[in-house]
Design an enzyme around this catalytic site. Structure first.
Site, PDB file in Angstrom:
ATOM      1  N   ASN A 251       0.808  -1.217   0.000  1.00 11.92           N
ATOM      2  CA  ASN A 251       0.000   0.000   0.000  1.00 11.92           C
ATOM      3  C   ASN A 251       0.840   1.265   0.000  1.00 11.92           C
ATOM      4  O   ASN A 251       0.369   2.320  -0.412  1.00 11.92           O
ATOM      5  CB  ASN A 251      -0.916  -0.006   1.231  1.00 11.92           C
ATOM      6  CG  ASN A 251      -2.278  -0.562   0.890  1.00 11.92           C
ATOM      7  OD1 ASN A 251      -3.008   0.005   0.082  1.00 11.92           O
ATOM      8  ND2 ASN A 251      -2.615  -1.692   1.485  1.00 11.92           N
ATOM      9  N   ASN A 276      -7.133 -10.064   3.674  1.00 12.99           N
ATOM     10  CA  ASN A 276      -8.133  -9.107   3.174  1.00 12.99           C
ATOM     11  C   ASN A 276      -9.453  -9.775   2.761  1.00 12.99           C
ATOM     12  O   ASN A 276      -9.579 -10.999   2.801  1.00 12.99           O
ATOM     13  CB  ASN A 276      -7.547  -8.282   2.024  1.00 12.99           C
ATOM     14  CG  ASN A 276      -7.246  -9.137   0.801  1.00 12.99           C
ATOM     15  OD1 ASN A 276      -7.852 -10.187   0.603  1.00 12.99           O
ATOM     16  ND2 ASN A 276      -6.308  -8.691  -0.019  1.00 12.99           N
ATOM     17  N   CYS A 339      -6.749  -1.012   9.554  1.00 14.64           N
ATOM     18  CA  CYS A 339      -6.358  -1.943   8.495  1.00 14.64           C
ATOM     19  C   CYS A 339      -6.161  -1.070   7.277  1.00 14.64           C
ATOM     20  O   CYS A 339      -5.338  -0.146   7.337  1.00 14.64           O
ATOM     21  CB  CYS A 339      -7.419  -3.014   8.309  1.00 14.64           C
ATOM     22  SG  CYS A 339      -9.129  -2.414   8.277  1.00 14.64           S
ATOM     23  N   SER A 340      -6.881  -1.276   6.194  1.00 17.25           N
ATOM     24  CA  SER A 340      -6.748  -0.361   5.066  1.00 17.25           C
ATOM     25  C   SER A 340      -7.753   0.775   5.239  1.00 17.25           C
ATOM     26  O   SER A 340      -7.392   1.908   5.518  1.00 17.25           O
ATOM     27  CB  SER A 340      -6.983  -1.090   3.751  1.00 17.25           C
ATOM     28  OG  SER A 340      -6.001  -2.076   3.590  1.00 17.25           O
ATOM     29  N   TRP A 343     -12.777  -0.479   8.066  1.00 14.55           N
ATOM     30  CA  TRP A 343     -14.186  -0.843   8.272  1.00 14.55           C
ATOM     31  C   TRP A 343     -14.439  -2.361   8.210  1.00 14.55           C
ATOM     32  O   TRP A 343     -15.570  -2.789   8.359  1.00 14.55           O
ATOM     33  CB  TRP A 343     -15.112  -0.087   7.322  1.00 14.55           C
ATOM     34  CG  TRP A 343     -14.756  -0.153   5.854  1.00 14.55           C
ATOM     35  CD1 TRP A 343     -14.332  -1.236   5.165  1.00 14.55           C
ATOM     36  CD2 TRP A 343     -14.813   0.931   4.917  1.00 14.55           C
ATOM     37  NE1 TRP A 343     -14.116  -0.911   3.866  1.00 14.55           N
ATOM     38  CE2 TRP A 343     -14.418   0.406   3.674  1.00 14.55           C
ATOM     39  CE3 TRP A 343     -15.168   2.278   5.001  1.00 14.55           C
ATOM     40  CZ2 TRP A 343     -14.353   1.206   2.521  1.00 14.55           C
ATOM     41  CZ3 TRP A 343     -15.111   3.061   3.856  1.00 14.55           C
ATOM     42  CH2 TRP A 343     -14.697   2.537   2.636  1.00 14.55           C
ATOM     43  N   ARG A 345     -11.545  -5.443   8.920  1.00 16.80           N
ATOM     44  CA  ARG A 345     -10.742  -6.084   9.956  1.00 16.80           C
ATOM     45  C   ARG A 345     -10.754  -5.275  11.249  1.00 16.80           C
ATOM     46  O   ARG A 345     -10.815  -5.820  12.344  1.00 16.80           O
ATOM     47  CB  ARG A 345      -9.297  -6.236   9.462  1.00 16.80           C
ATOM     48  CG  ARG A 345      -9.174  -7.292   8.402  1.00 16.80           C
ATOM     49  CD  ARG A 345      -7.843  -7.231   7.720  1.00 16.80           C
ATOM     50  NE  ARG A 345      -7.860  -6.309   6.582  1.00 16.80           N
ATOM     51  CZ  ARG A 345      -7.037  -6.400   5.550  1.00 16.80           C
ATOM     52  NH1 ARG A 345      -6.112  -7.346   5.523  1.00 16.80           N
ATOM     53  NH2 ARG A 345      -7.105  -5.546   4.549  1.00 16.80           N
ATOM     54  N   LYS A 381     -19.465  -1.787   5.495  1.00 20.09           N
ATOM     55  CA  LYS A 381     -20.316  -1.667   4.304  1.00 20.09           C
ATOM     56  C   LYS A 381     -21.207  -2.898   4.142  1.00 20.09           C
ATOM     57  O   LYS A 381     -20.984  -3.734   3.262  1.00 20.09           O
ATOM     58  CB  LYS A 381     -19.429  -1.488   3.080  1.00 20.09           C
ATOM     59  CG  LYS A 381     -18.498  -0.274   3.210  1.00 20.09           C
ATOM     60  CD  LYS A 381     -17.993   0.202   1.863  1.00 20.09           C
ATOM     61  CE  LYS A 381     -17.056  -0.782   1.236  1.00 20.09           C
ATOM     62  NZ  LYS A 381     -16.688  -0.372  -0.143  1.00 20.09           N
TER      63      LYS A 381
END
Lengths: 634, 550
Positions: A251, A276, A339-340, A343, A345, A381
């Site tokens: 990333n 992921n 995490c990334s 929302w 992990r 989400k």
């Protein structure tokens, strides 16, 4: 509406999962919302199978066989239906209809927008207000010296996927908050998830920093500093990146990444290695293949289970949750988790840590609050992850399912610490995908507000609460002294969750249910206690100890007091340890006082008081009687 | 031989005992002829009393002058003893080694053990074959009790009394015996009240490569079939293994010679393979360092769960033949003392509600295992930590108990006993103060004079004080046949045995206590309500009488 079209097909076979068993013959109905299969049996009994269209994950036409045209329906609830049609045309028709019905395109087509559980507008509003994240913040003790409830995100301008109220460190200025948000993926800045009163340590969550290879942001560094300073018990904070290191590094090339320890003062950085959403989706796929194997050997099954990687992923989530809980309670350190996007992990790990740390979240209502807080309001989400609408299949992932499974794994190791049983978790899972209630529709609070979900749909929580007797764990012991859970995370303590993934293969489950047995006993207990109360009152009357209720002097209210009191005493005398049991029946986490409200006409607290106090000072019928007489004479 | 000769150092002070999930204990280690004892001489700490016979293997390590002995037990627990002083440690280790591997049965602890309880019901007299035959006689007259094996000459591993078809005389039995491995001719194992079908068991027929046959054997098993009925022969071996057995003089029933019987082959592993499976499983369970993938792959590679599944499947098959097909069954493997007994005893648990009571289960173990000649002493000489050369050790009985546990888990309200009884039987089969599991067959036990010289396990278990621990609070007698699921998802690792020492049981014990509490409290409540009802009724009649008098 075209979805109201009702189709009926006769002579449809429902094939059994066990090849050796006979298949059923029946009629298939398609309604606007459900697929219904009615089996015709010889002895005039009807067995009905109802499947909600939203529960259907995939419909597949299998190659024609000599016996008919097979259709395989896989559900998000892990139910499999293998239908056999006599005519190709029927099969094709049903196939086409189901494809359309199971994959609505617009939100308004979801079941929740049609469904009305016979409630009026007042009920509806109260239902939505029933679970409140703000209340949970006050329960944790916010606002306090170090943390405050902020309305900076009132209009979702700082972060569109965050809730409107945020828990922030008191000494973080507006400039620091907004600056930090700009340095975080999608503006998801570090905010409070859970405040641990005893240690003053905070669990915070955010998304990855936009650090790239070299960037830094003073405000973000100050933000972390502020979180650290809000906890005087520990000189550092943990920053936990729940991703595998490799993913996080990749990333960086895209201008994102993870915190550079040199730029932040007093942070301890840690990777956790949870995979992921794509890896998880594929893993579940493989697990379900194992679950639906026809007569597998033990070796096929165990190898399949291993190759799916599913339990490895569950363990990785659990490991991370345990790490967080230990940091907070043992090291008294605050933790920032990301995490990334923060929302998926992050939601799993934070909510799991909350359950490990705080017994409240292990109650029926507490779990609702937790899901509302860490998942719904923080923008997991749901619409995308559950594939409610016909959207990108790559967005679908069983992240929430994994969280529920972690809770189940905990409940297997620690059978007395949860107020709810396995069925509660499975019911929540089914409801998440059912879209019958509005709670899990949309991807974040702002989206829900935009479609006016609270005005158009109903909330799930009151429904679950109404049926809570089904979801109780009879073994629950509120009074367990250890408030922080310390589960084992050794691989051999993780089990395959047959009750979830093979839920519809009833033949695989134990044929007698200890849970049902105990639930019916606790029900009997309530009735027994009531009967005893009544009998003792009648006895007292017959004995002439208590005046006849039909007599002119007494009003019923006056009799209720002693009659509620006297009968409980003998039970306690003979079985002094029954007090926690009776507590276990109370509705709320608080002292058993609420319980009495359920009993008609009882003086709140009186029963409870007697139950506990009479252990050393038994209340006999005689003494009560004399009191009663005194009252009368006065 | 004197035990004192083997004990070079009878006591050492300052020994530290380490056990997983338990506090460390420091104290004095004592060796006696049969026990390893560690006592801290403090009131509140637990002492360790370990039977030497329970020790499977030991390892020693030295760091400076501090020696460490790792003791691995047959009940699967592993303990560590830190012993100050090199010489003491070496002495202790060699004594333990010698005392735990005594060859002579008569030196075993049961011959020295004197019970501290009064024997009310002597377990040696509790299960008499004549008694169970009386039951059978009340249902059917087609069977008789034969004394053909009175002196154990026809079949050394059978008991002296055997139930056989009424119309077959002792002479034919002798001939049939000569046609079966070890003389184990077909005998009655179970009579299904509901439809009169039976399970019989035997050893493999000695057909050899040239297809020998034996008219008496054919007649014997045909005598159990009703006119026009067919039966099933369940051979617990695969057809390939059964074929191979021919070369060694064994074999299987040729269809041509047994036209009324259909033969089905299953694949229950032989005993040496099972022992290997146990060793691998326990190694996997004890290795706490590995990842999820490694654990699952080791669990799979141990094949233990596969063995459980295969045995249960075969037992279900036998039960199905009896109850669903209405056909009688003959079960055998090679020797008829291992897989055969697993199948016949499990089938009875499925079919017969009586076997799910404590007493009935004891009868089942007595009849289908002890009397039927399962060689306990050979099979249980070593357990999962055996590292030396194995002779005939195999966890055949443990697998049976595991299968019972699987059924119990699936039918938690149908058994009068709980998991504790199964675990206790596992422990005592491998090391015990009681004589019940000594010896390999009835004849051997007679020679050892066990019933005179040792105490029976059942004398102890059946005391009301002990029984309580083994009672299942959820038990509700149910007269149905119980069909367990054998899907892999339905068969779990038996944590009560295999993870017993690798986990803290506090939470599970609490849950169990809570469950017992709910049930007890309910019973008490119901009693209270009933007695109140009676009181009230009595008062009302009295009142009525008073009123009538007036």
């Amino acid at each position: 509406m075209e979805h109201h079209l009702i189709r009926r097909v006769e002579y449809v076979k429902l094939l059994n999962t066990y090849p050796e068993k006979k298949s059923a013959l029946g009629t298939l109905y398609l309604t606007a919302t459900h697929l219904i299969y009615v089996e015709q049996t010889n002895n005039n009994t009807r067995t009905e199978t109802w499947v909600l269209h939203h529960h259907i994950m995939s419909v597949e036409k299998l190659p024609l066989t000599a016996s008919g045209c097979p259709l395989l329906i896989c559900c998000k609830t892990f139910q499999l239906l293998h239908l056999l049609f006599q005519r190709e045309r029927d099969c094709q028709d049903v196939f086409q209809s189901l494809l359309r019905l199971s994959q609505p395109v617009k939100e308004e087509e979801l079941y929740a927008f049609l469904y009305n559980p016979h409630q009026n507008e007042v009920d509806r509003r109260q239902g939505w207000e029933f679970i409140s994240v703000a209340n949970d913040f006050s329960r944790m003790g916010l606002s306090n010296e170090y943390w405050e409830i902020s309305h900076l995100n009132k209009n979702y301008e700082i972060c569109s996927t965050y809730p409107s109220i945020l828990g922030l460190p008191k000494n973080a200025s507006v400039a620091v908050v907004t600056g930090s948000a700009k340095f975080r993926s999608r503006g998801r800045l570090p905010v409070l998830s859970y405040y641990h009163k005893d240690t003053k340590a905070a669990l915070c969550r955010c998304s990855q920093p936009l650090s790239g290879l070299t960037s830094r942001c003073v405000e973000d560094e100050q933000m972390l500093q502020a979180i650290s300073q809000a906890n005087s018990n520990c000189p550092f904070i943990y920053v936990v990146d729940t991703r595998p290191k490799l993913n996080a590094m990749a990333n960086r090339a895209a201008g994102k990444g993870y915190e550079n320890e040199d730029n932040y003062s007093n942070i301890r950085f840690q990777f956790q290695g949870i995979e992921n959403i794509h890896v998880m989706r594929n893993s579940l796929q493989k697990l379900l293949e194992v679950c639906s194997m026809k007569s597998p050997s033990m070796s096929d099954y165990l190898t399949g289970l291993e190759n799916s990687g599913w339990l490895r992923h569950i363990k990785s989530v659990m490991d991370a949750g345990v790490f967080l809980a230990k940091a907070v309670c043992d090291e008294r350190a605050s933790v920032l988790v990301h995490c990334s996007d923060g929302w998926d992990r992050t939601a799993q790990v934070c909510s799991l840590a909350c359950i490990l740390l705080d017994p409240y979240y292990r109650t029926i209502k507490g779990l609702m609050v937790l899901i509302e807080k860490e998942w719904i309001s923080f923008g997991h989400k749901f619409s995308h992850r559950c594939g409610h609408l016909d959207t990108d299949p790559k967005e679908v992932s069983p992240v929430f399912t994994q969280f529920l499974e972690c809770v189940w794994q905990l409940s297997e190791q620690l059978p007395c610490v949860f107020e709810f049983n396995e069925r509660y978790l499975i019911e929540i899972h089914n409801q998440v995908y059912a879209c019958q209630y509005g709670n899990f529709i949309g991807n974040c609070q702002k989206e829900r507000l935009d479609v006016r979900l609270h005005e158009k749909t109903f909330s799930l929580w009151p429904y679950l609460l109404k049926n809570q007797h089904l979801y109780r764990n009879p073994l629950y012991r509120r009074s367990l002294e250890s408030t922080v859970l310390r589960p084992s995370t050794l691989p051999l303590h993780f089990k395959f969750w047959c009750g979830m993934y093979n839920h519809y293969d009833r033949g695989m489950h134990p044929k007698q249910s200890v849970l049902d047995q105990l639930l019916s006993l606790t029900q009997k207990q309530v009735e027994g206690e009531r009967t005893m109360t009544e009998l003792q009152r009648q006895l007292a009357v017959a004995d002439g100890v208590l005046p006849d209720p039909s007599g002119p002097i007494n009003t019923p209210a006056e009799q209720d007091g002693p009659s509620e009191k006297t009968p409980t005493a003998p039970v306690v005398q003979s079985n002094g340890s029954c007090a926690p049991l009776i507590n276990g029946d109370a509705e709320e986490a608080g002292p058993g006082a609420e319980k009495c409200n359920e009993k008609e006409g009882a003086d709140p607290g009186a029963t409870e008081h007697d139950l506990t106090s009479s252990e050393d000072k038994p209340v006999s019928v005689e003494t009560e009687h004399s009191k009663e007489e005194e009252q009368e004479s006065s | 031989m004197e035990f004192a000769e083997l004990i070079k150092t009878p006591r050492v002070d300052g020994v530290v005992l380490r056990r997983p999930f338990m506090p460390t204990v420091e104290g004095t280690l004592c060796l006696t002829g049969h026990h390893l004892i560690l006592s801290s001489r403090q009131d509140n700490t637990e002492e360790l009393w370990l039977l030497h016979a329970n020790i499977d293997s030991t390892e020693k390590r030295f760091v400076g002058s501090l020696g460490t002995i790792i003791v691995k037990c047959k009940d699967l627990r592993v303990i560590q003893l830190d012993i100050p002083g090199m010489e003491e440690c070496l002495n202790i280790a060699s004594s333990i080694e010698a005392l735990s591997t005594l060859d002579s049965v008569s030196l075993m602890y049961p011959f020295f053990y004197r019970p501290l309880f009064e024997v009310i019901e002597d377990g040696w007299q509790s299960f008499v074959p004549e008694e169970s035959f009386k039951d059978l006689e009340s249902m059917t007259d087609e069977w008789r009790l034969s004394e053909v094996n009175k002196d154990f000459s026809v079949c050394p591993s059978y008991p002296s009394l055997l139930t056989v078809p009424r119309d077959i005389d002792d002479e034919s039995l002798c001939k049939a015996a000569s046609f079966r491995h070890g003389g184990r001719f077909p005998v009655l194992s179970y009579y299904h009240k509901k439809n009169g079908m039976v399970i019989m068991r035997a050893a493999q027929p000695l057909t050899g490569t040239n297809g020998r046959r034996c008219k008496e054997d054919e007649k014997l098993i045909n005598a159990t079939l009703c006119a026009g009925k067919r039966g099933y022969i369940i051979d617990t071996r695969t057809i390939a293994v059964a074929q191979q057995a021919k070369a060694r003089g064994g074999g299987f029933e040729q269809e041509a010679n047994y036209p009324q019987w259909r033969r089905i082959h299953k694949a229950i592993e032989r005993s040496n393979v099972l022992q290997d499976s146990l060793i691998k499983l326990v190694e996997a369970c004890n290795d706490q360092s590995h990842s999820m993938d490694r654990w699952l792959s080791k669990l799979e590679a141990s094949n233990w769960q596969s063995n459980v599944k295969e045995i249960l499947t075969t037992a279900c098959l036998a039960a199905q033949c009896i109850d669903r097909e209405g056909a009688s069954v003959l079960v055998h493997g090679t020797e008829g003392t291992d897989s055969t007994l697993q199948v016949t005893s499990l089938a009875q648990i499925i079919l017969d509600p009586a076997c799910r009571t404590i007493r009935g289960f004891e009868v089942l173990i007595e009849r289908e295992w002890l009397q039927a000649g399962h060689p306990f002493q050979q099979r249980c000489a070593q357990s999962a930590y055996s590292n030396g050369k194995l002779r005939s050790e195999a966890p055949v009985f443990l697998l049976f108990l595991d299968c019972v546990w699987q059924i119990l888990r699936q039918f938690p309200c149908s058994f009068q006993f709980n998991e504790n009884l199964l675990i206790m039987l596992f422990e005592h089969a491998y090391a015990s103060q009681f004589g019940t599991f000594l010896g390999n067959c009835v004849a051997e036990r007679g020679k050892l004079q066990l019933s005179q010289k040792t105490v029976s396990l059942w004398s102890w278990v059946n005391r009301p004080q002990e029984l309580e621990r083994f009672l299942n609070p959820l038990y509700e007698p149910n007269n149905l046949v119980i069909w367990p699921s054998v899907a892999p998802q339905s068969l779990l690792l038996w944590e009560g045995v295999f993870l017993r020492w690798n986990r803290s049981t506090k939470c599970l014990d609490e849950a169990y206590q809570e469950m017992v509490h709910i049930i007890e409290y309910n019973k008490e409540l119901q009693n209270k309500v009933n007695s109140l009802r009676r009181q009230l009724a009595q008062l009302e009649t009295e009142d009525k009488m008073v009123a009538d008098l007036k």
